[in-house]
Every structure is written in C-alpha cells, then in structure tokens.
Write a protein that holds these residues in place. Structure first.
Motif, PDB file in Angstrom:
ATOM      1  N   PRO A  54       0.930  -1.245   0.048  1.00 45.55           N
ATOM      2  CA  PRO A  54       0.066   0.030   0.007  1.00 45.55           C
ATOM      3  C   PRO A  54       1.051   1.275   0.100  1.00 45.55           C
ATOM      4  O   PRO A  54       0.473   2.273  -0.524  1.00 45.55           O
ATOM      5  CB  PRO A  54      -0.791  -0.028   1.163  1.00 45.55           C
ATOM      6  CG  PRO A  54      -0.789  -1.680   1.650  1.00 45.55           C
ATOM      7  CD  PRO A  54       0.623  -2.193   1.013  1.00 45.55           C
ATOM      8  N   LEU A  55       1.981   1.269   0.449  1.00 42.52           N
ATOM      9  CA  LEU A  55       2.868   2.305   0.643  1.00 42.52           C
ATOM     10  C   LEU A  55       3.405   2.703  -0.767  1.00 42.52           C
ATOM     11  O   LEU A  55       3.881   4.126  -1.075  1.00 42.52           O
ATOM     12  CB  LEU A  55       4.096   2.308   1.609  1.00 42.52           C
ATOM     13  CG  LEU A  55       3.710   2.185   3.170  1.00 42.52           C
ATOM     14  CD1 LEU A  55       4.864   1.731   3.947  1.00 42.52           C
ATOM     15  CD2 LEU A  55       2.857   3.167   3.698  1.00 42.52           C
ATOM     16  N   ASP A  56       3.238   1.912  -1.631  1.00 42.76           N
ATOM     17  CA  ASP A  56       3.720   2.141  -3.104  1.00 42.76           C
ATOM     18  C   ASP A  56       2.990   2.764  -4.013  1.00 42.76           C
ATOM     19  O   ASP A  56       2.811   2.882  -4.974  1.00 42.76           O
ATOM     20  CB  ASP A  56       4.466   0.991  -3.585  1.00 42.76           C
ATOM     21  CG  ASP A  56       5.884   0.447  -2.938  1.00 42.76           C
ATOM     22  OD1 ASP A  56       6.435   1.503  -2.433  1.00 42.76           O
ATOM     23  OD2 ASP A  56       6.059  -0.673  -3.132  1.00 42.76           O
ATOM     24  N   ALA A  57       1.572   2.516  -3.479  1.00 43.44           N
ATOM     25  CA  ALA A  57       0.407   3.099  -4.175  1.00 43.44           C
ATOM     26  C   ALA A  57       0.390   4.568  -4.335  1.00 43.44           C
ATOM     27  O   ALA A  57       0.983   5.499  -3.469  1.00 43.44           O
ATOM     28  CB  ALA A  57      -0.974   2.956  -3.287  1.00 43.44           C
ATOM     29  N   ARG A  58       0.099   5.061  -5.565  1.00 44.02           N
ATOM     30  CA  ARG A  58       0.288   6.531  -6.080  1.00 44.02           C
ATOM     31  C   ARG A  58      -1.009   7.204  -5.459  1.00 44.02           C
ATOM     32  O   ARG A  58      -2.286   6.759  -5.772  1.00 44.02           O
ATOM     33  CB  ARG A  58       0.300   6.704  -7.417  1.00 44.02           C
ATOM     34  CG  ARG A  58       1.813   5.941  -7.806  1.00 44.02           C
ATOM     35  CD  ARG A  58       2.369   6.588  -8.976  1.00 44.02           C
ATOM     36  NE  ARG A  58       2.614   7.863  -9.145  1.00 44.02           N
ATOM     37  CZ  ARG A  58       3.624   8.230  -8.672  1.00 44.02           C
ATOM     38  NH1 ARG A  58       4.727   7.731  -8.165  1.00 44.02           N
ATOM     39  NH2 ARG A  58       3.944   9.591  -8.735  1.00 44.02           N
TER      40      ARG A  58
END
Length: 603
Positions: free
Chosen positions: A464-468
C-alpha cells in the motif's frame, strides 16, 4: 552566475519596498552578467554600425580608382562581419543567461517566502495571485532586467555613431545627430497610456487566473451542487475581458511600433534629399553620401531597443509591484529567533483568548465561529496577527524562537490539508521524531479502507505504501483525504499537535475509532483539537469553550453539557430556549458514553 550553477546558494534579501526598487535590486545583484552583455552588445552594434563606413570607403575608392583603399575597405568589412557574428552570438547567450538567472532568483525568493509564511500566505494573498506571480510575472521581470544591458549598448552605439558622423561629415551628421534623439523621444507621450492599458490587462489576467484556480480546486464540490456551468460562465466572461484588454493594449503598442517605423523613414528621406543637394553642389562626395545614408538605415536596428525597453518596463513594472507585495509579507514573529535553538516544554497558552492547553493532555476547543477557530489555530502555530500577542509554550513566546525550532515544537494541521501527488510512502516521509511508526499512525487514523482503495486503484502496487496518490488526492473521498493527512501529522509526532476539524468529513463509526486512536497514540503528548463533535469531545481530557473570542468555560464534555447552555447550543445544535428542562441536559450528558460504546461495538 551561469545557468548550470542554478539554483542560487542564497538568493539574498530583496528590496521589496516597491516594484522599481525590486527591479533595481535584481539588476545590481547580477552586475557581472549585465556588464558582460553590455560588452558583447557594444561589439555587436558597433560592428553593424561600422559597415556603412566600410561601404562608403569602398565606393569612394572605386570612384577614385584606388586599389589599396578598396582592399582596406574589404578587410575592414571582414572584421566587421566577424565582430557582428561573434558579438551577436555571445550577446544572445549573455542576455538569455541574465533573463533566466533573474527569473530564477525571483522564483527562489517566492519559494522561500512561501515556506516562511506557510498557510498564512494564502490568507493574506489570493492563491490565484500567487500563481500569477510565480509563473507569468517572473518572466516579465527577467525580460526587463536582461533588456537593460542591450538597451544601454544600443544607446551608446547610437551616440557614438552620431558623434562619428558629425566628425566625418558635419553637414549631414548634424541632421542625423539632432533627428535620432527626436525619434527616440517621440513615443514618450504615448507610453503612459500604453502602460496604463498593460496594467489593466495584467489586473484582469490575474483575476481570471484566480477564478480558474478556485474553480479547479472546488470542481468536485461544484459538480455536486450543479454549479459547474455557472463558474465556467464566469470564467468565460473573465477570459473575454482579458482578451478585450489585450487587444486594446496591443493597439497602443502597434501605434508605437508604427511611429518607430514612420519617423526613421522620414528622417532617411530628409537625409537623402539634403545629401543629394550637397553632392550636386560638390560639397560632399558620393562615398560620404552613401555612408551617411547607410548609417541612418543601420541605426534603425539599435533604435528598436528603445521601443523594447519601454514595452519591457511597462509590462514588468506591475509584475514587479505584485512580486514586491508578496515578498514584503512578513511572519509576525522574530524569524531570526532571539533565544537558543531548543524546544521548550510546558503548557500552551494563548494570551489573546485565555486558552490553556496543559502539557501532556488532549485538549478540545469548541468555537461557534469557524473563521475565529482558524485564526486561533494559525496563532497557535506561531503566526500571530499584528494586533495579537504571541502564543506561549512553557512560558516562552513562540516568536522568540528560531523558525525551525518553533516548527519543530508545534505542528498545525489545517481544516483543508493538502496532499501532494506521489506515493503514499512519499506522503508519509516527513521530518519526525522517529517515535511513531507509519503503521501505528495509519492505524490510529483508521486508514485501512483507504489503503485498500489505493492498492486497488494503483496498477502493480502490492505494498500500500507504493500506491500512488493523485494531486490533492482527488481520487479519494473527503474523509479518506482527512485520514491520510491525520496519519501524516501523527507520524511527525511534534511536541504540540494542533488539529483543526480533523474528522469533519468522517462518518460517526470511524470518528469514534479515530478519537480513541488519537488519544492512545498521543498519550502524554500535548494535543489540541478544534471540533464540535461529541465523539471527540468526550475523549478529550479537557474541553475549552470559546465565546466571542475568549475562553468562557473549561471542563469535561459532560460537565459543560450540564452547566453551560451556550456550549450545549453549539455542540448539540440545540435551538430551544436555554431554560429547557434539566432532565434533557442530564440525558444528553449520560447518553454520550453509551452511544460511544454502541458505535465501537458496531464498528
């Protein structure tokens, strides 16, 4: 300073007392580049202006059948062409460098001012004006700053050529020396009107930019209430006003350009007519006549820079005035700091309202006026108004702390926080104490469904932390944006955290869980929450009720419900008479914890 050396290590302290003073300050701070452009400009214009002398010498050599003078004229023409090519190339390079470096210096100054003022900037200056200053205005300022050196080179060249013509052929040289200054000054009566029309155009363009910025920022809300077409019609009308103003301004500048073409033509006709009579009388030779004629033709080229410098100043003066107005804004505190750079600890107190937030406690503030609450939140963040005293932290005024130290001590989350585009990891990568982890902050802000929505909307993002995130998080709901902003503030973990309506767009189930998570995560840390939600108020250690700008009452949420009718009217939206039966008040106070338990069990 070269373009590859940008940005400036230190852009300096601008003279923002007025627009002309700012332009003069910019010119002085890149004097080396201006002198370089002036030198190359003199070489370029002098080489161009010397060609008529070479042509005249060549023609007279042909008439006199002198091969040596013809060869000398040819050699001088080669030197003039080489000087012209060299000077023109490096003049353009120096001029563009001066333009870009001046514009970059102004942009750095604006960025530094925006960082210094923070959220107070858009409260003092409209967002659309800030956009207009940082985009179009900096280009016009850079244009004038770089045009000064080229204009100076052109003016010196004209003066030198006129002097040379007077010495070379006094009869015609005097006519040219008197006529050229008259041509340069002929458009002066038209410049005030042209400048006025340019100011009107820039003013209308700034209003249109501000309207467009506000419309785009509130596009989702406008669509929700069906007001999109209304605002689009307003922008179309504003755009047409800008177009009409631009046409009126262009007409005046076209008239000035026409005069700059017509008058040199008349001067050229006068010189030819007078020169032919002198040649018929045998007072001048054919070569001299060709030299003077060619010189007048060539001088129309540097003469154009008089029109350009007038146009550049007319467009840059209002731009510089707006820029100076933004740069002159000051944080109403001692930005340098008169105390050591150490974060004080203790109670947070606002002398203006009497608000006291004890250290290590969760304090809720209830204010019936949202604007007054926003101003108070701004003061708690170290931005007092000129009429209000500074907020005290542990007895130390925040305006006596260095700016970096004050920002470390107190963090204020606005009612409408901004989310920048990028990944969620970038969003949460903020200066912090390192005590609160990302997972703990997201959990306290109840962002589970937000993370799921981001992963679903991002292709190839398993973490989720890599979601934009899109700009300002437009793909998320208002409540989801609020929770992400709250998580970002919790990660920072400041000594004092001020939250302005952090859950206004969140449903009651989630709000109850956020209230408990905020209380647990910020245990033994000073937290101030501006809210009127009973769910948050019941979790607060202390509630302060503000009435007409002063702290009218303080206590627990249930105590204030029972004892303070004005507080009860704000929190419960009660519209009945203040002398309503006490039974209703007691029931309202007793029902809150039970309803909280029911909400938590349901969640």
């Amino acid at each position: 300073m070269q373009i590859q050396d940008l940005p400036y290590p230190d852009p300096g302290v601008p003279d923002a007392r007025s627009g002309p003073r700012l332009l003069w300050w910019l010119f002085r701070n890149q004097l080396g580049g201006q002198l370089k452009a002036l030198s190359w400009g003199l070489l370029h214009f002098a080489s161009v202006s010397a060609l008529p002398f070479c042509v005249g010498v060549a023609i007279q050599a042909v008439v006199d059948r002198s091969g040596s003078r013809l060869a000398l004229a040819g050699g001088l023409m080669v030197l003039c062409c080489a000087g012209n090519a060299l000077g023109d190339t490096f003049l353009h390079r120096a001029a563009i460098t001066n333009w870009i470096t001046a514009a970059s210096r102004v942009q750095q100054l604006l960025a530094r001012k925006a960082a210094l003022l923070g959220s107070a900037l858009t409260r003092r200056v409209a967002a659309g004006e800030v956009v207009a200053v940082s985009t179009g205005d900096v280009e016009k300022i850079g244009w004038f700053v770089e045009a000064v050196s080229r204009f100076t080179a052109a003016a010196l060249t004209i003066a030198l050529v006129c002097g040379g013509l007077v010495v070379y052929e006094p009869a015609l040289g005097i006519v040219v020396a008197l006529g050229l200054p008259a041509l340069a000054l002929a458009v002066l009566p038209l410049l005030p009107r042209a400048t006025q029309r340019a100011d009107v155009q820039r003013e209308k363009a700034g209003r249109a930019t501000e309207l467009a910025s506000d419309t785009v920022a509130g596009l989702r809300v406008l669509r929700g209430i069906g007001g999109e077409e209304l605002f689009l019609d307003r922008y179309r009308a504003a755009s047409q006003e800008v177009r009409h103003a631009a046409v009126r301004s262009a007409r005046m500048w076209s008239l000035i350009s026409a005069i700059q073409v017509l008058l040199p033509g008349l001067l050229l006709i006068a010189v030819v007519w007078y020169g032919v009579h002198l040649a018929q009388d045998g007072r001048i030779g054919v070569g001299a006549l060709v030299t003077v004629y060619s010189s007048v033709m060539i001088l129309t080229y540097p003469l154009r820079h008089f029109e350009e410098i007038a146009m550049a100043y007319s467009f840059s003066r209002p731009s510089a005035q707006r820029t100076a107005r933004v740069l002159s804004l000051e944080r109403a505190t001692d930005t340098g700091g008169s105390r050591p750079a150490e974060v004080p600890s203790g109670d947070l107190c606002d002398p203006a309202t009497g608000l006291l937030a004890p250290a290590g406690m969760l304090t809720a503030v209830v204010c019936g006026d949202p604007d007054a609450a926003g101003r108070l939140a701004e003061r708690l963040g170290g931005h007092p108004s000129e009429q209000s005293p500074s907020v005290l932290l542990g007895g130390v005024p925040l305006d006596e702390l260095p700016l970096d130290c004050a920002r470390t001590a107190v963090l204020v989350q606005d009612k409408d926080p901004v989310l920048l585009s990028g990944t969620l990891r970038d969003l949460l990568d903020v200066p912090s104490s390192g005590t609160v982890g990302t997972d703990a902050a997201l959990s306290a802000a109840r962002c589970d469904d937000v993370l799921a929505a981001l992963v679903q909307g991002s292709v190839g993002a398993e973490d989720p932390l890599d979601a934009r995130l899109t700009e300002r998080g437009r793909s998320l709901s208002g409540g989801q944006r609020q929770r992400l902003a709250l998580a970002r503030s919790l990660v920072t973990d400041p000594d004092v955290l001020v939250l302005d309506e952090p859950t206004s767009a969140v449903d009651s189930h989630t709000e109850a869980r956020i209230a408990q998570g905020l209380r647990d995560l910020r245990a033994k840390r000073t937290t101030v929450v501006f809210t009127s939600s009973p769910l948050l108020l019941d979790r607060a250690d202390r509630v302060v009720f503000l009435h007409e700008g002063t702290a009218a009452a303080a206590g627990t949420h249930r105590d204030l419900l029972a004892s303070e009718p004005r507080y009860r009217a704000v929190v419960t939206r009660e519209t009945e008479d203040e002398d309503a039966p006490a039974r209703r008040t007691v029931l309202a106070a007793d029902d809150v914890p039970h309803r909280l338990e029911e909400i938590e069990e349901t969640a």
